[in-house]
Design a protein around this motif. Structure first.
Motif, PDB file in Angstrom:
ATOM      1  N   VAL A 184      41.424  39.748  33.408  1.00  0.00           N
ATOM      2  CA  VAL A 184      42.583  40.504  33.892  1.00  0.00           C
ATOM      3  C   VAL A 184      43.764  40.272  32.954  1.00  0.00           C
ATOM      4  O   VAL A 184      43.840  39.240  32.280  1.00  0.00           O
ATOM      5  N   ALA A 185      44.677  41.245  32.923  1.00  0.00           N
ATOM      6  CA  ALA A 185      45.778  41.218  31.944  1.00  0.00           C
ATOM      7  C   ALA A 185      46.892  40.287  32.414  1.00  0.00           C
ATOM      8  O   ALA A 185      47.934  40.732  32.891  1.00  0.00           O
ATOM      9  N   CYS A 186      46.666  38.989  32.269  1.00  0.00           N
ATOM     10  CA  CYS A 186      47.628  37.990  32.735  1.00  0.00           C
ATOM     11  C   CYS A 186      48.752  37.816  31.709  1.00  0.00           C
ATOM     12  O   CYS A 186      48.494  37.652  30.520  1.00  0.00           O
ATOM     13  N   LEU A 187      49.992  37.854  32.178  1.00  0.00           N
ATOM     14  CA  LEU A 187      51.151  37.704  31.294  1.00  0.00           C
ATOM     15  C   LEU A 187      51.616  36.249  31.187  1.00  0.00           C
ATOM     16  O   LEU A 187      52.657  35.975  30.600  1.00  0.00           O
ATOM     17  N   GLY A 188      50.849  35.330  31.757  1.00  0.00           N
ATOM     18  CA  GLY A 188      51.226  33.914  31.694  1.00  0.00           C
ATOM     19  C   GLY A 188      51.504  33.402  30.288  1.00  0.00           C
ATOM     20  O   GLY A 188      52.418  32.590  30.102  1.00  0.00           O
ATOM     21  N   PRO A 189      50.768  33.856  29.258  1.00  0.00           N
ATOM     22  CA  PRO A 189      51.019  33.330  27.910  1.00  0.00           C
ATOM     23  C   PRO A 189      52.401  33.686  27.345  1.00  0.00           C
ATOM     24  O   PRO A 189      52.799  33.126  26.329  1.00  0.00           O
ATOM     25  N   VAL A 190      53.117  34.639  27.978  1.00  0.00           N
ATOM     26  CA  VAL A 190      54.450  34.986  27.464  1.00  0.00           C
ATOM     27  C   VAL A 190      55.546  34.724  28.502  1.00  0.00           C
ATOM     28  O   VAL A 190      56.700  35.076  28.302  1.00  0.00           O
ATOM     29  N   THR A 191      55.175  34.128  29.633  1.00  0.00           N
ATOM     30  CA  THR A 191      56.114  33.996  30.755  1.00  0.00           C
ATOM     31  C   THR A 191      56.533  32.549  30.954  1.00  0.00           C
ATOM     32  O   THR A 191      55.700  31.648  30.885  1.00  0.00           O
ATOM     33  N   ARG A 192      57.822  32.345  31.208  1.00  0.00           N
ATOM     34  CA  ARG A 192      58.311  30.975  31.388  1.00  0.00           C
ATOM     35  C   ARG A 192      57.824  30.381  32.707  1.00  0.00           C
ATOM     36  O   ARG A 192      57.683  31.081  33.705  1.00  0.00           O
ATOM     37  N   SER A 193      57.567  29.110  32.674  1.00  0.00           N
ATOM     38  CA  SER A 193      57.062  28.434  33.864  1.00  0.00           C
ATOM     39  C   SER A 193      58.221  28.173  34.835  1.00  0.00           C
ATOM     40  O   SER A 193      59.371  28.488  34.549  1.00  0.00           O
ATOM     41  N   GLY A 194      57.893  27.578  35.961  1.00  0.00           N
ATOM     42  CA  GLY A 194      58.914  27.304  36.972  1.00  0.00           C
ATOM     43  C   GLY A 194      58.364  27.566  38.363  1.00  0.00           C
ATOM     44  O   GLY A 194      58.827  27.012  39.348  1.00  0.00           O
ATOM     45  N   CYS A 195      57.334  28.439  38.421  1.00  0.00           N
ATOM     46  CA  CYS A 195      56.759  28.795  39.726  1.00  0.00           C
ATOM     47  C   CYS A 195      55.569  27.917  40.063  1.00  0.00           C
ATOM     48  O   CYS A 195      55.020  28.009  41.161  1.00  0.00           O
ATOM     49  N   GLY A 196      55.112  27.106  39.079  1.00  0.00           N
ATOM     50  CA  GLY A 196      53.914  26.306  39.333  1.00  0.00           C
ATOM     51  C   GLY A 196      52.647  27.149  39.241  1.00  0.00           C
ATOM     52  O   GLY A 196      51.628  26.786  39.817  1.00  0.00           O
ATOM     53  N   PHE A 230      45.176  42.526  25.436  1.00  0.00           N
ATOM     54  CA  PHE A 230      45.168  43.505  26.528  1.00  0.00           C
ATOM     55  C   PHE A 230      44.473  44.801  26.080  1.00  0.00           C
ATOM     56  O   PHE A 230      43.767  45.446  26.863  1.00  0.00           O
ATOM     57  N   THR A 231      44.682  45.184  24.830  1.00  0.00           N
ATOM     58  CA  THR A 231      43.991  46.369  24.303  1.00  0.00           C
ATOM     59  C   THR A 231      42.481  46.144  24.369  1.00  0.00           C
ATOM     60  O   THR A 231      41.714  47.037  24.755  1.00  0.00           O
ATOM     61  N   GLY A 232      42.069  44.936  24.036  1.00  0.00           N
ATOM     62  CA  GLY A 232      40.649  44.594  24.107  1.00  0.00           C
ATOM     63  C   GLY A 232      40.112  44.661  25.524  1.00  0.00           C
ATOM     64  O   GLY A 232      38.909  44.886  25.737  1.00  0.00           O
ATOM     65  N   LEU A 233      40.993  44.469  26.502  1.00  0.00           N
ATOM     66  CA  LEU A 233      40.573  44.560  27.911  1.00  0.00           C
ATOM     67  C   LEU A 233      40.539  46.004  28.399  1.00  0.00           C
ATOM     68  O   LEU A 233      40.186  46.274  29.541  1.00  0.00           O
ATOM     69  N   GLY A 234      40.966  46.945  27.522  1.00  0.00           N
ATOM     70  CA  GLY A 234      40.889  48.360  27.886  1.00  0.00           C
ATOM     71  C   GLY A 234      42.202  48.980  28.311  1.00  0.00           C
ATOM     72  O   GLY A 234      42.227  50.135  28.740  1.00  0.00           O
ATOM     73  N   LEU A 238      45.669  50.887  27.938  1.00  0.00           N
ATOM     74  CA  LEU A 238      46.305  51.792  26.987  1.00  0.00           C
ATOM     75  C   LEU A 238      47.693  51.253  26.629  1.00  0.00           C
ATOM     76  O   LEU A 238      48.282  50.482  27.399  1.00  0.00           O
ATOM     77  N   PRO A 239      48.264  51.647  25.475  1.00  0.00           N
ATOM     78  CA  PRO A 239      49.579  51.137  25.071  1.00  0.00           C
ATOM     79  C   PRO A 239      50.651  51.307  26.141  1.00  0.00           C
ATOM     80  O   PRO A 239      51.460  50.416  26.366  1.00  0.00           O
ATOM     81  N   GLU A 240      50.648  52.455  26.815  1.00  0.00           N
ATOM     82  CA  GLU A 240      51.673  52.699  27.839  1.00  0.00           C
ATOM     83  C   GLU A 240      51.518  51.711  28.998  1.00  0.00           C
ATOM     84  O   GLU A 240      52.499  51.252  29.580  1.00  0.00           O
ATOM     85  N   ALA A 241      50.278  51.408  29.343  1.00  0.00           N
ATOM     86  CA  ALA A 241      50.036  50.461  30.442  1.00  0.00           C
ATOM     87  C   ALA A 241      50.497  49.063  30.040  1.00  0.00           C
ATOM     88  O   ALA A 241      51.029  48.309  30.863  1.00  0.00           O
ATOM     89  N   ILE A 242      50.312  48.725  28.775  1.00  0.00           N
ATOM     90  CA  ILE A 242      50.776  47.407  28.299  1.00  0.00           C
ATOM     91  C   ILE A 242      52.302  47.355  28.342  1.00  0.00           C
ATOM     92  O   ILE A 242      52.892  46.366  28.773  1.00  0.00           O
ATOM     93  N   ASP A 243      52.944  48.448  27.933  1.00  0.00           N
ATOM     94  CA  ASP A 243      54.413  48.493  28.010  1.00  0.00           C
ATOM     95  C   ASP A 243      54.885  48.224  29.427  1.00  0.00           C
ATOM     96  O   ASP A 243      55.829  47.467  29.663  1.00  0.00           O
ATOM     97  N   ARG A 244      54.224  48.867  30.383  1.00  0.00           N
ATOM     98  CA  ARG A 244      54.645  48.710  31.782  1.00  0.00           C
ATOM     99  C   ARG A 244      54.453  47.279  32.265  1.00  0.00           C
ATOM    100  O   ARG A 244      55.176  46.813  33.135  1.00  0.00           O
ATOM    101  N   ARG A 245      53.450  46.594  31.719  1.00  0.00           N
ATOM    102  CA  ARG A 245      53.265  45.189  32.111  1.00  0.00           C
ATOM    103  C   ARG A 245      54.497  44.374  31.722  1.00  0.00           C
ATOM    104  O   ARG A 245      54.943  43.509  32.453  1.00  0.00           O
TER     105      ARG A 245
END
Ligand code: SF4
Ligand code: SF4
Length: 258
Positions: free
Chosen positions: A183-195, A224-228, A230-237
């Motif tokens: 799944v397209a998890c944004l954890g690798p670019v997101t600051r921690s704090g929520c545990g 994310f592209t490798g997960l299928g 589209l660029p617009e969907a990645i932008d929205r993430r």
């Protein structure tokens, strides 16, 4: 007799969720009121918006003409100003309208859009006044607020916890949803704090805590592209709760990365 430090909690365009982080402190909030004077916090009771305070916590973004004047008064009345949450710190969900035809939306929703005095864009507090410290998150947690308040009351700058959510996964031995579920998890670019709440419950992170330090957006876009996606969907993430955060706006400029 020593006087207690005075604090205020101000609200601008927001859902009140970050103020609830205070209210949900329960008995700790009562204990807090023995250490500080809460001069203004309309949602909790005290109302004195023009009170001079040592620390003002500000929730919400600036989207109306009167907000521009009110935030200047808040700043002038506060020794320290701390933003709480995604709206105050990075525009919030409502800053998505900066990327769209705001006037067109107003015309579509309201019978008399000329009665609506919204600014053309909605902006974080730092676009208008000096901010001394920013707390990220949608919403912030009570732990974040208390930790920052304790530091400030002791004359110390709070720790800016901007490492990645992935680190919280590692610390809590959470199985990686990106690797194991694809799944397209944004954890690798997101600051921690929520545990790492979301991965701990088996779902992907959607970046409500905003951009982390040293994020590698191009690499994650390729993943994310490798997960299928589209660029617009990645932008929205990237463009959701913190749609006005410069690092996420840059990450969503797909033409520069794809
Ligand atoms: S689940 Fe998400 S936040 Fe956790 S390690 Fe994997 S990519 Fe990082
Ligand atoms: S895991 Fe991500 S989306 Fe979930 S609360 Fe934490 S920062 Fe927000």
């Amino acid at each position: 007799m020593t006087t207690k430090p005075r604090i205020a909690v101000h609200k601008f365009a927001s859902c009140d969720g970050c103020q609830l982080a205070f209210l949900n402190l329960g008995e700790t909030l009562l204990e807090l009121s023995t250490l500080v004077d809460i001069a203004h916090f309309a949602e909790a009771g005290p109302v004195s918006p023009a009170a001079k305070v040592d620390i003002a916590f500000v929730e919400g973004s600036i989207g109306m003409p009167e907000d521009c004047e009110r935030i200047q008064r808040v700043r002038a009345n506060s020794r320290l100003l701390v933003t709480i949450g995604a709206c105050a710190t990075a525009g919030g969900l409502q800053s998505l309208r900066n990327l769209a035809d705001g006037q067109g939306w107003l015309a579509a929703v309201y019978a008399r859009p000329d009665y609506i005095a919204a600014l053309a864009t909605t902006t974080p507090i730092s676009a208008h006044v000096k901010v001394d410290f920013e707390l990220w998150g949608c919403p912030v947690s009570g732990r974040q607020v208390l930790t920052a308040l304790r530091a400030l009351l002791n004359g110390v700058r709070p720790l800016d916890d901007n490492e990645k959510v992935c680190m919280d996964c590692k610390r809590s031995q959470t199985v990686c949803t990106l690797v194991t579920k694809g799944v397209a998890c944004l954890g690798p670019v997101t600051r921690s704090g929520c545990g790492a709440i979301c991965p701990r419950f088996g779902r992907d992170c959607y970046a409500c805590y905003g951009p982390a330090e040293n994020m590698n957006a191009p690499a994650l876009r390729r993943r994310f592209t490798g997960l299928g996606l589209l660029p617009e969907a990645i932008d929205r993430r990237f463009l959701s709760f913190n749609a006005a955060a410069p690092a996420f706006v840059a990450a969503a400029r797909k033409d520069e990365h794809d």
